[in-house]
Design a protein around this motif. Structure first.
Motif, PDB file in Angstrom:
ATOM      1  N   VAL A   1       0.853  -1.195   0.000  1.00  0.00           N
ATOM      2  CA  VAL A   1       0.000   0.000   0.000  1.00  0.00           C
ATOM      3  C   VAL A   1       0.888   1.245   0.000  1.00  0.00           C
ATOM      4  O   VAL A   1       0.640   2.217  -0.715  1.00  0.00           O
ATOM      5  N   ARG A   2       1.985   1.164   0.774  1.00  0.00           N
ATOM      6  CA  ARG A   2       2.916   2.301   0.811  1.00  0.00           C
ATOM      7  C   ARG A   2       3.570   2.504  -0.561  1.00  0.00           C
ATOM      8  O   ARG A   2       3.713   3.614  -1.042  1.00  0.00           O
ATOM      9  N   LYS A   3       3.946   1.373  -1.176  1.00  0.00           N
ATOM     10  CA  LYS A   3       4.597   1.465  -2.497  1.00  0.00           C
ATOM     11  C   LYS A   3       3.643   2.084  -3.524  1.00  0.00           C
ATOM     12  O   LYS A   3       4.012   2.981  -4.276  1.00  0.00           O
ATOM     13  N   LEU A   4       2.408   1.593  -3.526  1.00  0.00           N
ATOM     14  CA  LEU A   4       1.429   2.120  -4.491  1.00  0.00           C
ATOM     15  C   LEU A   4       1.103   3.584  -4.195  1.00  0.00           C
ATOM     16  O   LEU A   4       0.831   4.364  -5.111  1.00  0.00           O
ATOM     17  N   ALA A   5       1.182   3.960  -2.929  1.00  0.00           N
ATOM     18  CA  ALA A   5       0.946   5.370  -2.576  1.00  0.00           C
ATOM     19  C   ALA A   5       2.014   6.238  -3.227  1.00  0.00           C
ATOM     20  O   ALA A   5       1.733   7.332  -3.730  1.00  0.00           O
ATOM     21  N   SER A   6       3.255   5.717  -3.256  1.00  0.00           N
ATOM     22  CA  SER A   6       4.329   6.494  -3.881  1.00  0.00           C
ATOM     23  C   SER A   6       4.126   6.607  -5.385  1.00  0.00           C
ATOM     24  O   SER A   6       4.805   7.364  -6.067  1.00  0.00           O
ATOM     25  N   MET A   7       3.185   5.846  -5.923  1.00  0.00           N
ATOM     26  CA  MET A   7       2.895   5.915  -7.357  1.00  0.00           C
ATOM     27  C   MET A   7       1.615   6.700  -7.631  1.00  0.00           C
ATOM     28  O   MET A   7       1.163   6.785  -8.767  1.00  0.00           O
TER      29      MET A   7
ATOM     30  N   ILE B   1      -9.363  -3.845   0.111  1.00  0.00           N
ATOM     31  CA  ILE B   1      -8.623  -2.579   0.114  1.00  0.00           C
ATOM     32  C   ILE B   1      -9.387  -1.628  -0.802  1.00  0.00           C
ATOM     33  O   ILE B   1      -9.868  -2.032  -1.870  1.00  0.00           O
ATOM     34  N   ARG B   2      -9.472  -0.368  -0.391  1.00  0.00           N
ATOM     35  CA  ARG B   2     -10.244   0.582  -1.167  1.00  0.00           C
ATOM     36  C   ARG B   2      -9.331   1.669  -1.735  1.00  0.00           C
ATOM     37  O   ARG B   2      -8.477   2.197  -1.023  1.00  0.00           O
ATOM     38  N   ALA B   3      -9.496   1.986  -3.022  1.00  0.00           N
ATOM     39  CA  ALA B   3      -8.734   3.080  -3.635  1.00  0.00           C
ATOM     40  C   ALA B   3      -9.601   4.316  -3.694  1.00  0.00           C
ATOM     41  O   ALA B   3     -10.681   4.297  -4.275  1.00  0.00           O
ATOM     42  N   ASN B   4      -9.091   5.414  -3.088  1.00  0.00           N
ATOM     43  CA  ASN B   4      -9.830   6.673  -3.118  1.00  0.00           C
ATOM     44  C   ASN B   4      -9.287   7.638  -4.153  1.00  0.00           C
ATOM     45  O   ASN B   4      -9.982   8.526  -4.619  1.00  0.00           O
ATOM     46  N   GLU B   5      -7.987   7.470  -4.476  1.00  0.00           N
ATOM     47  CA  GLU B   5      -7.366   8.366  -5.458  1.00  0.00           C
ATOM     48  C   GLU B   5      -6.476   7.535  -6.369  1.00  0.00           C
ATOM     49  O   GLU B   5      -5.862   6.565  -5.935  1.00  0.00           O
ATOM     50  N   ILE B   6      -6.403   7.951  -7.640  1.00  0.00           N
ATOM     51  CA  ILE B   6      -5.528   7.273  -8.598  1.00  0.00           C
ATOM     52  C   ILE B   6      -4.736   8.324  -9.363  1.00  0.00           C
ATOM     53  O   ILE B   6      -5.121   9.501  -9.359  1.00  0.00           O
ATOM     54  N   PRO B   7      -3.626   7.948 -10.041  1.00  0.00           N
ATOM     55  CA  PRO B   7      -2.856   8.942 -10.813  1.00  0.00           C
ATOM     56  C   PRO B   7      -3.745   9.607 -11.856  1.00  0.00           C
ATOM     57  O   PRO B   7      -4.627   8.964 -12.429  1.00  0.00           O
ATOM     58  N   ASP B   8      -3.492  10.894 -12.095  1.00  0.00           N
ATOM     59  CA  ASP B   8      -4.433  11.686 -12.897  1.00  0.00           C
ATOM     60  C   ASP B   8      -4.555  11.246 -14.347  1.00  0.00           C
ATOM     61  O   ASP B   8      -5.562  11.451 -14.978  1.00  0.00           O
ATOM     62  N   PHE B   9      -3.508  10.632 -14.904  1.00  0.00           N
ATOM     63  CA  PHE B   9      -3.578  10.318 -16.335  1.00  0.00           C
ATOM     64  C   PHE B   9      -4.245   8.968 -16.611  1.00  0.00           C
ATOM     65  O   PHE B   9      -4.422   8.581 -17.759  1.00  0.00           O
ATOM     66  N   MET B  10      -4.647   8.246 -15.560  1.00  0.00           N
ATOM     67  CA  MET B  10      -5.231   6.924 -15.768  1.00  0.00           C
ATOM     68  C   MET B  10      -6.750   6.998 -15.781  1.00  0.00           C
ATOM     69  O   MET B  10      -7.349   7.785 -15.048  1.00  0.00           O
ATOM     70  N   SER B  11      -7.339   6.122 -16.603  1.00  0.00           N
ATOM     71  CA  SER B  11      -8.783   5.948 -16.503  1.00  0.00           C
ATOM     72  C   SER B  11      -9.049   4.994 -15.348  1.00  0.00           C
ATOM     73  O   SER B  11      -8.132   4.333 -14.851  1.00  0.00           O
ATOM     74  N   ILE B  12     -10.302   4.929 -14.917  1.00  0.00           N
ATOM     75  CA  ILE B  12     -10.626   4.066 -13.775  1.00  0.00           C
ATOM     76  C   ILE B  12     -10.297   2.612 -14.089  1.00  0.00           C
ATOM     77  O   ILE B  12      -9.686   1.907 -13.287  1.00  0.00           O
ATOM     78  N   SER B  13     -10.631   2.182 -15.310  1.00  0.00           N
ATOM     79  CA  SER B  13     -10.378   0.773 -15.608  1.00  0.00           C
ATOM     80  C   SER B  13      -8.878   0.501 -15.723  1.00  0.00           C
ATOM     81  O   SER B  13      -8.395  -0.561 -15.345  1.00  0.00           O
ATOM     82  N   GLU B  14      -8.131   1.489 -16.227  1.00  0.00           N
ATOM     83  CA  GLU B  14      -6.673   1.317 -16.288  1.00  0.00           C
ATOM     84  C   GLU B  14      -6.102   1.179 -14.879  1.00  0.00           C
ATOM     85  O   GLU B  14      -5.258   0.319 -14.615  1.00  0.00           O
TER      86      GLU B  14
END
Ligand code: ADP
Ligand code: MG
Length: 612
Positions: free
Chosen positions: A496-502, A514-527
């Protein structure tokens, strides 16, 4: 009682240092021929040099009254005073090769200088003169060596089998021929001409003459000069690769060397351009101030140590980069279609009998097993006359024109660095099969693998953000839920820490979720969903999250999973994709090394339609 050893015993002892095996004799003899100013050298061996070695040159020859002297230990014409030792421009200078070699062989020398009407022939056994006569012969020197170690049979049994000894000599002569393109070399083994070079000074041609036409005709040339040195190189385009580093050959100030530093530079330059476990062909010539080098850490291992390793890595990597980002280095249709021999390709087996250590091992992953059996006939089949001709014609390096002078030829080669390929120049014309974008520039037609392109763009956006610490995340209105195994759940803090750094903000959401609240801006949800799923699927309990190599592998794999194939793109989307691609660091291949572009020249197309 102390007494002086007689000459034959002393020489036999000394011979051990110079004469370890046939290849060391061949090396000494060729170096003498080079030092004698020869323009042409013929090397002939039988049975790996064990029964017969002949080196014939057209060099200075040895004056009659000095011939016997040349066979004394420490007899040399190359240094006379101790101070000369610092200023040695010749290859040999210790003056012990001929005496050592003659001590353990039957040897015949025929030599004539330009000023002399007749030549002298001397026959020796174990260093003792048996016969001497005058004869008519051309200028230069021939040395024939028979029956190596006939008088020291104990040494004989340390020699490897004929194939291995032949291989070592072939390797040596090949490298010397490439190092001295101004000298014509002819190499004969068991009566077969293995190769011949024309001695006209063109290095690119010499490489092909020695290592075989085909792949070696199509190497890309580049050169670069920086403050502390100069590099010239011939390297394969990423479409051509090998399963070993055997075709990576390095020269520093004219001598062949092994160097991990140069290997490293090649690895850096081809990173993400080749499949894992594949290596480019690379001939690399470095010139640098000798004071910045420590050569001959060991006289036979020919290792070199550079004072400034980083400089060498930068110099070589940046020059290779120039070569493989050029227009010419884009996969060309005619090469890719021949891909059959891309995987199996290696120079034709030309050793009389090849020892197993010389064979390449073929990866079992890229092609069905049947390809790897019996490689020789397959290679013969695909290299039809016609195909070789096409390759020659398509080759973008200027071919040798018999009417040009040596200077002209060299200057053509000097300027033959092809211009950089520019993705921005492409004009999208359409799409086929929902998979391949079609495009043109001024001179060529291109097919672009939309999926591979997308993967490259996604990967670079991802790594740029990850490495720059400027990750921009987008909050999700509807969070994504990930179900994980108990094993993964147990070590969730780490990943989780590693993915947070991404750029993923994840939180514990009840048992095994595990729940994702934020994702990198250039990705679509399915990506994002596919990326995270692939990432965690590939985590094992022993995964070391501090190991960059492992993390990079996880990232590459996850990027691949995130990008979907077969999406229909609108014209705008395609243009946008090409723009994104143009901004990539390596727009030529996906992160796994698959090519993104295939180029069709007008000639390729005309050929397909039988117009030429
Ligand atoms: P070195 O090369 O270290 O001087 P060698 O024992 O190899 O010692 O050779 C002794 C000498 O014999 C050389 O210095 C050179 O003068 C002469 N010589 C040997 N081979 C040739 C050759 N192929 N052509 C002309 N001279 C040669
Ligand atoms: Mg010598």
């Amino acid at each position: 009682m102390i007494k002086l050893l007689d000459k034959s015993i002393a020489d036999k002892i000394a011979a051990g240092e110079v004469v370890e095996s046939p290849v060391s004799i061949v090396k000494e003899l060729i170096e003498n021929s080079i030092d004698a100013g020869s323009k042409s050298i013929v090397i002939e061996i039988k049975k790996g040099g064990k029964t017969y070695i002949r080196v014939t040159d057209d060099g200075s020859g040895i004056p009659k009254d000095e011939v016997l002297l040349a066979f004394f230990r420490h007899a040399t014409s190359k240094i006379s005073e101790a101070k000369d030792l610092d200023a040695i421009g010749t290859l040999g200078f210790r003056g012990e090769a001929l005496s050592s070699i003659s001590a353990v062989t039957r040897l015949e020398i025929i030599t004539k200088t330009e000023n002399s009407k007749t030549g002298l022939k001397v026959y020796m056994e174990a260093g003792e003169v048996v016969d001497k006569s005058l004869l008519g012969c051309p200028n230069g020197t021939t040395i024939v060596i028979k029956d190596l170690f006939y008088n020291t049979p104990a040494r004989l049994k340390f020699l490897k089998n004929d194939g291995t000894e032949t291989g070592k000599i072939t390797d040596l002569v090949s490298k010397l021929a490439v190092a001295f393109p101004d000298i014509s070399f002819r190499f004969i083994s068991n009566g077969n001409i293995i190769f011949a070079t024309d001695g006209r000074g063109n290095r690119g041609n010499t490489i092909a003459e020695v290592f075989g036409h085909g792949d070696f005709d199509n190497l890309t040339y580049a050169t670069e000069i920086q403050s502390k040195g100069k590099v010239e190189l011939y390297v394969s385009k990423p479409t051509i690769s090998r399963s070993s580093k055997r075709n990576q050959i390095f020269f520093v100030n004219g001598r062949t060397v092994d160097s991990k530093v140069i290997e490293k530079a090649i690895e850096i330059a081809y990173k993400e351009r080749l499949f894992e476990g594949r290596f480019p062909i690379a001939f690399i010539f470095i010139e640098t101030d000798p004071s910045l080098l420590d050569v001959n850490v060991h006289p036979n291992k020919k290792l070199v140590r550079f004072d400034d390793e980083e400089f060498i890595i930068n110099l070589v990597a940046s020059c290779i980069n120039k070569a493989i980002t050029s227009y010419d280095a884009i996969s060309q249709a005619s090469e890719v279609i021949k891909e059959k021999d891309l995987t199996i390709s290696h120079e034709p087996v030309r050793y009389d009998s090849v020892s197993t250590e010389n064979k390449e091992s073929y990866p079992q992953v890229e092609k069905p097993i049947s390809y790897f059996e019996n490689t020789k006939p397959v290679e013969r089949e695909v290299q039809t006359e016609e195909q070789i001709d096409i390759k020659k014609l398509l080759s973008t390096r200027p071919r040798e024109d018999k009417s040009t002078s040596l200077e002209e030829e060299n200057s053509i080669i000097e300027t033959a660095v092809s211009k950089p390929f520019n993705v921005d120049d492409l004009k999208v014309t359409g799409e086929i099969f929902n998979s391949y974008i079609t495009a043109v520039d001024k001179n060529n037609f291109y097919l672009i693998d939309q999926h591979a392109a997308h993967e490259r763009i996604f990967y670079e956006k991802f790594t740029n953000a990850y490495l720059s610490d400027e990750i921009i995340s987008q909050p999700l209105v509807l969070p994504i839920l990930f179900n994980v195994t108990p094993e993964l759940y147990a070590i969730k803090d780490q990943w989780v820490r590693k993915l947070a750094s991404m750029g993923f903000s994840l939180e514990d959401f009840g048992p095994l979720t595990i729940r994702a609240n934020e994702i990198p801006d250039f990705m679509s949800i399915s990506e994002a969903e596919d990326f995270v799923n692939s990432f965690i699927e590939n985590i094992e309990s022993k995964t070391d999250f501090n190991n960059d190599v492992i993390i990079n592998k996880l990232i590459t794999r996850s990027c691949k999973s995130a990008v979907k194939a077969h999406d229909k793109l609108s014209m705008e989307e395609m243009v946008y994709l090409i723009k994104d691609l143009a901004n990539c660091r390596i727009p030529f291949s996906c992160p796994h090394g698959r090519p993104i572009f295939v180029r069709f020249s007008p000639y390729d197309l005309e050929k397909m339609f039988k117009r030429v």
